[in-house]
Design an enzyme around this catalytic site. Structure first.
Site, PDB file in Angstrom:
ATOM      1  N   HIS A 160       0.844  -1.196   0.000  1.00 37.03           N
ATOM      2  CA  HIS A 160       0.000   0.000   0.000  1.00 37.03           C
ATOM      3  C   HIS A 160       0.883   1.251   0.000  1.00 37.03           C
ATOM      4  O   HIS A 160       1.201   1.776  -1.064  1.00 37.03           O
ATOM      5  CB  HIS A 160      -0.930  -0.073   1.211  1.00 37.03           C
ATOM      6  CG  HIS A 160      -2.002   0.969   1.275  1.00 37.03           C
ATOM      7  ND1 HIS A 160      -2.339   1.763   0.209  1.00 37.03           N
ATOM      8  CD2 HIS A 160      -2.823   1.351   2.289  1.00 37.03           C
ATOM      9  CE1 HIS A 160      -3.312   2.579   0.566  1.00 37.03           C
ATOM     10  NE2 HIS A 160      -3.618   2.361   1.824  1.00 37.03           N
TER      11      HIS A 160
ATOM     12  N   ASP B 266       2.724   6.060  -7.617  1.00 39.94           N
ATOM     13  CA  ASP B 266       4.004   5.834  -6.956  1.00 39.94           C
ATOM     14  C   ASP B 266       5.190   5.829  -7.893  1.00 39.94           C
ATOM     15  O   ASP B 266       6.335   5.834  -7.441  1.00 39.94           O
ATOM     16  CB  ASP B 266       3.965   4.496  -6.202  1.00 39.94           C
ATOM     17  CG  ASP B 266       3.090   4.597  -4.980  1.00 39.94           C
ATOM     18  OD1 ASP B 266       3.111   5.655  -4.349  1.00 39.94           O
ATOM     19  OD2 ASP B 266       2.378   3.629  -4.683  1.00 39.94           O
TER      20      ASP B 266
ATOM     21  N   HIS C 103      -2.491  -1.172 -11.251  1.00 37.97           N
ATOM     22  CA  HIS C 103      -3.344  -0.728 -10.143  1.00 37.97           C
ATOM     23  C   HIS C 103      -4.605  -1.588 -10.135  1.00 37.97           C
ATOM     24  O   HIS C 103      -5.089  -1.977 -11.203  1.00 37.97           O
ATOM     25  CB  HIS C 103      -3.724   0.751 -10.335  1.00 37.97           C
ATOM     26  CG  HIS C 103      -4.264   1.393  -9.100  1.00 37.97           C
ATOM     27  ND1 HIS C 103      -5.578   1.269  -8.722  1.00 37.97           N
ATOM     28  CD2 HIS C 103      -3.654   2.138  -8.145  1.00 37.97           C
ATOM     29  CE1 HIS C 103      -5.764   1.932  -7.599  1.00 37.97           C
ATOM     30  NE2 HIS C 103      -4.604   2.462  -7.223  1.00 37.97           N
TER      31      HIS C 103
HETATM   32  N1  ACO Z   1       4.603  -5.658 -13.393  1.00 41.85           N
HETATM   33  C1  ACO Z   1       4.458  -6.743 -14.184  1.00 41.85           C
HETATM   34  N2  ACO Z   1       3.317  -7.427 -14.302  1.00 41.85           N
HETATM   35  C2  ACO Z   1       2.270  -7.002 -13.580  1.00 41.85           C
HETATM   36  C3  ACO Z   1       2.330  -5.874 -12.746  1.00 41.85           C
HETATM   37  C4  ACO Z   1       3.554  -5.183 -12.677  1.00 41.85           C
HETATM   38  N3  ACO Z   1       3.695  -4.097 -11.910  1.00 41.85           N
HETATM   39  N4  ACO Z   1       1.130  -5.669 -12.164  1.00 41.85           N
HETATM   40  C5  ACO Z   1       0.335  -6.638 -12.614  1.00 41.85           C
HETATM   41  N5  ACO Z   1       1.012  -7.441 -13.467  1.00 41.85           N
HETATM   42  C6  ACO Z   1       0.478  -8.568 -14.239  1.00 41.85           C
HETATM   43  C7  ACO Z   1       0.300  -9.801 -13.359  1.00 41.85           C
HETATM   44  O1  ACO Z   1       1.438 -10.621 -13.385  1.00 41.85           O
HETATM   45  C8  ACO Z   1      -0.902 -10.437 -14.005  1.00 41.85           C
HETATM   46  O2  ACO Z   1      -0.462 -11.088 -15.183  1.00 41.85           O
HETATM   47  P1  ACO Z   1      -1.118 -12.503 -15.620  1.00 41.85           P
HETATM   48  O3  ACO Z   1      -2.546 -12.161 -15.940  1.00 41.85           O
HETATM   49  O4  ACO Z   1      -0.309 -12.948 -16.792  1.00 41.85           O
HETATM   50  O5  ACO Z   1      -0.983 -13.411 -14.435  1.00 41.85           O
HETATM   51  C9  ACO Z   1      -1.762  -9.260 -14.440  1.00 41.85           C
HETATM   52  O6  ACO Z   1      -0.829  -8.188 -14.664  1.00 41.85           O
HETATM   53  C10 ACO Z   1      -2.806  -8.840 -13.404  1.00 41.85           C
HETATM   54  O7  ACO Z   1      -2.165  -8.653 -12.147  1.00 41.85           O
HETATM   55  P2  ACO Z   1      -2.891  -8.757 -10.724  1.00 41.85           P
HETATM   56  O8  ACO Z   1      -1.864  -9.044  -9.695  1.00 41.85           O
HETATM   57  O9  ACO Z   1      -4.063  -9.685 -10.828  1.00 41.85           O
HETATM   58  O10 ACO Z   1      -3.451  -7.291 -10.551  1.00 41.85           O
HETATM   59  P3  ACO Z   1      -3.984  -6.644  -9.196  1.00 41.85           P
HETATM   60  O11 ACO Z   1      -5.037  -5.699  -9.594  1.00 41.85           O
HETATM   61  O12 ACO Z   1      -4.328  -7.680  -8.182  1.00 41.85           O
HETATM   62  O13 ACO Z   1      -2.681  -5.889  -8.651  1.00 41.85           O
HETATM   63  C11 ACO Z   1      -1.147  -4.215  -8.069  1.00 41.85           C
HETATM   64  C12 ACO Z   1      -2.552  -4.516  -8.598  1.00 41.85           C
HETATM   65  C13 ACO Z   1      -0.939  -4.893  -6.685  1.00 41.85           C
HETATM   66  C14 ACO Z   1      -1.001  -2.707  -7.851  1.00 41.85           C
HETATM   67  C15 ACO Z   1      -0.101  -4.723  -9.092  1.00 41.85           C
HETATM   68  O14 ACO Z   1      -0.297  -4.102 -10.339  1.00 41.85           O
HETATM   69  C16 ACO Z   1       1.335  -4.525  -8.604  1.00 41.85           C
HETATM   70  O15 ACO Z   1       1.856  -5.378  -7.883  1.00 41.85           O
HETATM   71  N6  ACO Z   1       1.985  -3.386  -9.002  1.00 41.85           N
HETATM   72  C17 ACO Z   1       3.323  -3.097  -8.548  1.00 41.85           C
HETATM   73  C18 ACO Z   1       3.287  -2.507  -7.134  1.00 41.85           C
HETATM   74  C19 ACO Z   1       2.730  -1.100  -7.119  1.00 41.85           C
HETATM   75  O16 ACO Z   1       3.109  -0.243  -7.917  1.00 41.85           O
HETATM   76  N7  ACO Z   1       1.838  -0.818  -6.149  1.00 41.85           N
HETATM   77  C20 ACO Z   1       1.269   0.534  -5.963  1.00 41.85           C
HETATM   78  C21 ACO Z   1      -0.176   0.586  -6.254  1.00 41.85           C
HETATM   79  S1  ACO Z   1      -0.784   2.242  -6.083  1.00 41.85           S
HETATM   80  C22 ACO Z   1      -1.018   2.455  -4.416  1.00 41.85           C
HETATM   81  O17 ACO Z   1      -1.289   1.551  -3.673  1.00 41.85           O
HETATM   82  C23 ACO Z   1      -0.916   3.828  -3.846  1.00 41.85           C
END
Ligand code: ACO
Length: 451
Positions: free
Chosen positions: A291, A387, A331
């Site tokens: 988060h 971020d 996101h």
């Molecule tokens: N890099 C590479 N691949 C990604 C990323 C990423 N940053 N984010 C998602 N994916 C991919 C996943 O591997 C998945 O691929 P698949 O379908 O082949 O398995 C697909 O995209 C969907 O990902 P989920 O994890 O299901 O997406 P979710 O909505 O649950 O996750 C999250 C959102 C946690 C923000 C994710 O995108 C992530 O981990 N991002 C990096 C961390 C980050 O920047 N967090 C800040 C969020 S903003 C905030 O909280 C203020």
């Protein structure tokens, strides 16, 4: 009905009357879903209101059947009039005002007023608000001397902040009067005003510097920067461009509807705990790297990549699943460019004109350029989030990485309190979800010498 919809319904799966009837008899559209309970053969019609089904309706018709939704990904937990978010189209509005307009024309203190009161203040209302916040920035000497200074010398500032916010409840016993409007107003002002003081105090302690008292002649952000950086000069005059950049970042972080920390605030608030205890819970939720810690992860990732030339290899490793995730991308709600990231990118240029360019910026820009033209990222709708660039700004301004979640907590306090107030005004039920039990059946206790 015929074909796909009737098949789904006869299998006992959810069918949307709106969709089915629109497909098959476009003349009638019902705002309800029809479910066949295969245990009894009963057909149930459940009304949809504003895109959702009220749990009370559901329970009346299907008592004992729970939704299994561990991450609350498909559950609206409240009715809120504070923040509107449309993730598909990259729209974010506080009380109806577009984030872009607020970032350009408003200040964090005015936005805090807006979130808490529902309307922008008149000039007179704002003067009173600013005066009250300014004159509540001091913390009780015992919070600092006996509490904050009791931490270990290398304590993490966010851990100190979480604890200090909770400790405030022991200093303001009137905070328990959560239904007394005057008491509630006073605690809200205290929390908004004291967060920067606590945050700066936590930083100063963690680097062995003496505490700096608030300077009531300064605006909200300049005062915070003074408490962070002042050394021996009689008055610390923050660079106005940097103070304004921080103000913009605070506006962008002030609220984001039902995120993890706001949900924590609402859950604890629903038990009618005092606002300091609820706010400490929200801070604790924000502490987690999923988060409030993502911008720190971005800086660590960029540092590890080390040079623009290594970006293509890093992107390849992300796609192959060996390099971890591209931090600051993706996101849960935004499936297009996070509107806050666009604004932050502009602010970064203004900050770097003063501080000098963060050497990691070129790596970030290259990452963004490659990712936005790569099918892996575009097909998954992965765009830069808030971020991706905020950490670069904080770092260029001199904030250590450990302060990043603390910098998030200061403005988010306004959002947390707006939600807390809304929850109390709505006389919400205590949050008490159900579970699907998967443990052992009943069994008899075995004395220890027979185990
Ligand atoms: N890099 C590479 N691949 C990604 C990323 C990423 N940053 N984010 C998602 N994916 C991919 C996943 O591997 C998945 O691929 P698949 O379908 O082949 O398995 C697909 O995209 C969907 O990902 P989920 O994890 O299901 O997406 P979710 O909505 O649950 O996750 C999250 C959102 C946690 C923000 C994710 O995108 C992530 O981990 N991002 C990096 C961390 C980050 O920047 N967090 C800040 C969020 S903003 C905030 O909280 C203020």
């Amino acid at each position: 009905m015929s074909g796909g919809c009737s098949t789904l319904l006869s299998q006992g799966l959810l069918g949307s009357s709106r969709q089915c009837m629109a497909q098959e008899a476009s003349s009638v559209v019902a705002d309800s879903i029809t479910i066949i309970d295969n245990r009894t053969g009963n057909q149930l019609e459940i009304p949809i209101e504003r895109g959702g089904i009220a749990a009370s309706e559901w329970q009346k018709l299907l008592p004992g059947v729970w939704f299994y939704d561990p991450g609350l990904t498909a559950t609206a937990v409240c009715d809120s009039s504070i923040t509107y978010l449309d993730g598909d189209n990259g729209i974010l509005r506080y009380r109806g005002y577009p984030i872009e307009q607020l970032a350009e024309h408003s200040t964090y203190l005015e936005v805090a007023y807006l979130l808490l009161h529902g309307e922008l203040p008149t000039a007179a209302q704002f003067d009173t608000w600013r005066h009250e916040v300014t004159y509540h920035t001091y913390i009780h000497e015992n919070v600092r001397k006996r509490f904050l200074e009791g931490f270990h010398y290398d304590a993490h500032p966010m851990g100190m902040l979480v604890s200090a916010v909770a400790a405030l409840s022991t200093f303001y016993l009137d905070a328990k009067q959560i239904f007394d409007p005057e008491s509630r107003r006073k605690q809200i002002i205290r929390l908004i005003a004291k967060m920067p003081t606590l945050a700066a105090a936590a930083h100063r302690f963690s680097v062995g510097m003496p505490f700096v008292y608030p300077d009531n002649s300064l605006d909200f952000c300049s005062n915070f920067l003074s408490m962070m950086w002042k050394v021996a000069e009689p008055r610390f005059d923050a660079n106005p461009v940097l103070a304004r950049a921080l103000d913009i970042l605070f506006i962008l972080h002030a609220d984001h509807e039902q995120n993890c920390s706001t949900t924590a605030m609402r859950v604890v608030g629903s038990s009618h705990a005092d606002p300091y205890s609820a706010c400490a819970a929200a801070c604790a939720a924000l502490y987690g790297p999923r988060h409030g810690g993502a911008n720190e992860a971005v800086i660590r990732m960029l540092t590890e990549i080390g040079s623009v030339e290594r970006v293509p290899d890093f992107i390849r490793s992300v796609k192959e699943g060996t390099g971890g995730r591209l931090q600051g991308f993706g996101h849960r709600v935004y499936k297009s460019y996070d509107p806050r990231a666009k604004i932050i990118k502009r602010t970064a240029d203004e900050v770097f004109a003063i501080t000098g360019k963060n050497p990691l910026l070129d790596i970030a820009l290259k990452l963004e350029e490659i990712a936005l033209s790569d099918e892996y990222f575009t097909s998954r709708k992965l765009y830069p989030n808030v971020d991706f660039y905020s950490g670069l700004i904080y770092q260029a301004m001199g904030f250590p990485l450990e302060m990043f979640p603390v910098l998030f907590a200061i403005p988010r306090t306004a959002g947390w309190l707006a939600h807390w107030q809304e929850l109390l005004d709505q006389d919400s039920k205590i949050v008490r979800p159900r579970q699907l039990y998967s443990g052992p059946e009943a069994r008899d206790y075995v004395p220890i010498d027979r185990r």
